[in-house]
Design an enzyme around this catalytic site. Structure first.
Site, PDB file in Angstrom:
ATOM      1  N   HIS A 100       5.839   2.855  -0.195  1.00  0.00           N
ATOM      2  CA  HIS A 100       4.824   3.395   1.802  1.00  0.00           C
ATOM      3  C   HIS A 100       6.444   2.555   2.940  1.00  0.00           C
ATOM      4  O   HIS A 100       5.182   2.368   3.360  1.00  0.00           O
ATOM      5  CB  HIS A 100       3.730   3.747   2.022  1.00  0.00           C
ATOM      6  CG  HIS A 100       3.799   5.032   3.311  1.00  0.00           C
ATOM      7  ND1 HIS A 100       2.698   6.236   3.055  1.00  0.00           N
ATOM      8  CD2 HIS A 100       4.827   5.246   3.952  1.00  0.00           C
ATOM      9  CE1 HIS A 100       3.056   6.829   3.876  1.00  0.00           C
ATOM     10  NE2 HIS A 100       3.767   6.540   4.535  1.00  0.00           N
ATOM     11  N   HIS A 102       9.213   2.654   5.554  1.00  0.00           N
ATOM     12  CA  HIS A 102      10.306   3.710   6.454  1.00  0.00           C
ATOM     13  C   HIS A 102      11.112   2.948   6.807  1.00  0.00           C
ATOM     14  O   HIS A 102      11.243   2.393   8.326  1.00  0.00           O
ATOM     15  CB  HIS A 102      10.019   4.656   7.206  1.00  0.00           C
ATOM     16  CG  HIS A 102       8.897   5.225   7.297  1.00  0.00           C
ATOM     17  ND1 HIS A 102       8.938   6.746   6.765  1.00  0.00           N
ATOM     18  CD2 HIS A 102       7.224   5.066   7.054  1.00  0.00           C
ATOM     19  CE1 HIS A 102       7.481   7.550   6.451  1.00  0.00           C
ATOM     20  NE2 HIS A 102       6.647   6.226   6.970  1.00  0.00           N
ATOM     21  N   LYS A 228       8.868  13.886  -0.577  1.00  0.00           N
ATOM     22  CA  LYS A 228       7.570  13.420   0.052  1.00  0.00           C
ATOM     23  C   LYS A 228       6.715  14.868   0.490  1.00  0.00           C
ATOM     24  O   LYS A 228       7.894  15.396   1.566  1.00  0.00           O
ATOM     25  CB  LYS A 228       7.647  12.341   1.398  1.00  0.00           C
ATOM     26  CG  LYS A 228       7.028  12.310   2.457  1.00  0.00           C
ATOM     27  CD  LYS A 228       5.399  10.902   2.289  1.00  0.00           C
ATOM     28  CE  LYS A 228       5.082  10.836   3.076  1.00  0.00           C
ATOM     29  NZ  LYS A 228       5.068  10.455   4.415  1.00  0.00           N
ATOM     30  N   HIS A 269       1.399  12.781   2.343  1.00  0.00           N
ATOM     31  CA  HIS A 269       0.462  12.224   3.595  1.00  0.00           C
ATOM     32  C   HIS A 269       0.096  13.048   3.261  1.00  0.00           C
ATOM     33  O   HIS A 269      -0.507  13.754   3.390  1.00  0.00           O
ATOM     34  CB  HIS A 269       1.692  11.963   4.541  1.00  0.00           C
ATOM     35  CG  HIS A 269       0.636  12.010   5.815  1.00  0.00           C
ATOM     36  ND1 HIS A 269       1.213  11.667   6.679  1.00  0.00           N
ATOM     37  CD2 HIS A 269       0.147  13.166   6.285  1.00  0.00           C
ATOM     38  CE1 HIS A 269       0.877  11.854   7.672  1.00  0.00           C
ATOM     39  NE2 HIS A 269      -0.450  12.809   7.018  1.00  0.00           N
ATOM     40  N   HIS A 289      -2.322   7.451   2.510  1.00  0.00           N
ATOM     41  CA  HIS A 289      -3.564   7.436   3.919  1.00  0.00           C
ATOM     42  C   HIS A 289      -4.589   7.612   2.955  1.00  0.00           C
ATOM     43  O   HIS A 289      -5.525   6.746   3.340  1.00  0.00           O
ATOM     44  CB  HIS A 289      -3.157   8.172   4.680  1.00  0.00           C
ATOM     45  CG  HIS A 289      -1.791   7.659   5.566  1.00  0.00           C
ATOM     46  ND1 HIS A 289      -1.432   6.687   6.395  1.00  0.00           N
ATOM     47  CD2 HIS A 289      -0.357   9.077   5.668  1.00  0.00           C
ATOM     48  CE1 HIS A 289      -0.280   6.606   6.139  1.00  0.00           C
ATOM     49  NE2 HIS A 289       0.303   8.523   5.792  1.00  0.00           N
ATOM     50  N   ASP A 361       3.145   1.264   5.280  1.00  0.00           N
ATOM     51  CA  ASP A 361       4.015   2.431   6.403  1.00  0.00           C
ATOM     52  C   ASP A 361       4.858   1.363   7.039  1.00  0.00           C
ATOM     53  O   ASP A 361       4.000   1.431   8.199  1.00  0.00           O
ATOM     54  CB  ASP A 361       2.687   2.795   7.047  1.00  0.00           C
ATOM     55  CG  ASP A 361       3.133   4.612   7.347  1.00  0.00           C
ATOM     56  OD1 ASP A 361       4.175   5.105   7.366  1.00  0.00           O
ATOM     57  OD2 ASP A 361       2.713   4.758   7.923  1.00  0.00           O
TER      58      ASP A 361
END
Ligand code: ARG
Length: 455
Positions: A100, A102, A228, A269, A289, A361
């Site tokens: 995960h 970005h 996603k 998510h 999460h 994340d």
């Protein structure tokens, strides 16, 4: 332009591209070396991620990009003059995998107003820097789950071509969000909100199963590996609630059916209790999460074999930086309700035997700090070996790359790292990776520098 002209032009372009492609592949073939160079990697202690233990004094024979053989040092004769990488004083593990990330995002730029200030090029610059930091931290593969179209696809290509250093990338497009959901730009006048990367709106904001179908097909057309979706609200978005379901079951089911039909996986998510369950029922491959999961959700994840990818380091960074970043009260409050429960519920999921894959994340906190999460995974119930396998063999299974990465075995890519202390005693050792090899190529070697030279 008339139809006929359009058809002719297209044919010409296709013919031209075919010629260029042929020339390229012929050039590539003639440039190929006769045989891949052999490198002997001496591992003092090796964790191959097929078990929970280290074994001592092992040699990995690397031919080109891949591992040809692994055996105890006594069984392998190293020819004189051969290239040797001496990690005999170190603990060697598979390259780590973060499911995960970005890579487009910077952790010092939370303000959504940046979406109308920066051009998409800014994301590209960020990606070059962040990919390098991630690789230097020992993460040789990542799944990138949510960026502008089609940042992650291009990043994957630039890295695979060897143009920039970075991890192997499993690429998504922008995350599919309902209007007003976690992926939308809320809290602005319509004229401003519509300025949010217009391309992104087209590919990501979906209402109703048919729009989901179209968006998934389009994203696949442009080269994504994974879809996603945003099943519930989020923490760092405006005007929505992490606990509230956003995409409906039917919308999620459509995303899953369309993605799975082409062999692609779906990452959802989902902070909220009901959204998690609907996502699992719809057949997603991972819950990202998972903050407010309840006992029933845990049982459902076990029954479906759904992975949990819980970013349980984030809370420290977000709350630690809230004042400095001027984080809106709304987001601070949301983090305060979600962060602690997420860690407690993670511990329950671990105890129940839910499959865990490592995902952080990154981008919410600075890229390169990914390994800081191991500490929390152990603190909240995992063994060090379990946490490491979540970031190696388990993660490779989730991202569908188990044939190539995640364990150190003959035939797999030579993606490996070394640390100078035993991470089974002290998992934080993974925060200081001294050596990184990806595809047989060395990207970091502080051990050689410490010794002065490497044979
Ligand atoms: N991207 C996530 C969101 O905005 C970050 C959540 C971070 N907080 C946490 N406790 N994991 O929802």
């Amino acid at each position: 332009m008339s139809r006929i002209c359009l058809a002719r032009c297209r044919a010409a372009v296709v013919a031209l591209s075919a010629t260029i492609f042929l020339q390229h592949s012929m050039a590539a073939q003639s440039a190929k070396p006769a045989s891949a160079p052999t490198v002997y990697v001496k591992a003092g202690h090796l964790f191959d991620a097929t078990s929970d233990n280290f074994r001592d004094n092992v040699i990995l024979v690397v031919e080109g990009e891949r591992i040809a053989r692994i055996a105890s040092a006594a069984q392998i004769a190293i020819a004189s003059g051969a290239t040797v990488v001496d990690l005999s004083q170190a603990w060697v593990l598979p390259g780590l995998i973060d499911c995960h990330t970005h890579l487009e995002a910077r952790a010092d730029k939370y303000d959504p107003i940046n979406e109308v200030k920066d051009t998409p090029f800014m994301g590209g610059f960020n990606g070059v820097v962040n990919a390098s930091k991630t690789l230097q931290a020992g993460f040789t593969s990542v799944r990138d789950v949510g960026s502008q179209p089609f940042f992650a696809v291009d990043l994957r290509r630039a890295i695979d071509e060897g143009y920039i250093p970075g991890p192997r990338v499993v690429a998504s497009g922008p995350a599919l969000s309902i209007t007003g959901g976690h992926g939308d730009m809320n809290g602005f006048a319509p004229a401003v909100s519509n300025l949010m990367y217009p391309d992104e709106r087209d590919f990501a904001i979906v209402d109703g199963p048919e729009q989901v179908r179209h968006a998934v097909r389009e994203q696949i057309k442009y080269g994504v590996d994974v879809i996603k979706i945003l099943a519930t609200g989020g923490v760092l978005s405006q005007g929505d609630k992490p606990g509230a379901e956003q995409l409906t079951y039917d919308e999620m089911k459509m995303a899953v059916d369309e993605a799975h039909r082409t062999g692609r996986k779906v990452a959802a998510h989902a902070h909220g209790t009901e959204g998690i369950k609907d996502a699992v029922r719809a057949g997603v491959d991972s819950i990202e999460h998972g903050s407010l999961i309840d006992a029933e959700g845990i049982e459902m994840m076990k029954a479906h074999g759904t992975y949990l990818v819980a970013d349980i380091y984030n809370d420290d960074y977000i709350l630690g930086k809230a004042v400095e970043f001027g984080l809106p009260k709304e987001n601070v409050e949301k983090e305060k309700t979600v962060g602690r429960l997420q860690r407690e519920n993670f511990a329950k999921a671990v105890a129940a035997g839910v499959k865990i894959a490592f995902g952080t994340d990154a981008g919410v906190y600075p890229h390169g700090d990914n390994a800081k999460q191991f500490h929390y995974m152990v603190k909240f119930g995992m063994t060090p070996a379990g946490a490491i396998r979540a970031a190696t063999s388990g993660a490779a299974d989730l991202i569908d790359r188990a044939g190539n990465v995640g364990t150190l075995e003959a035939g797999k890519y030579a993606d490996l790292i070394a640390v100078t202390a035993n991470p089974l005693d002290h998992v934080e050792a993974l925060e200081h990776v001294s050596f990184v090899m990806k595809g047989g190529k060395v990207y970091k070697d502080e051990l050689a520098a410490a010794k002065g030279s490497r044979p």
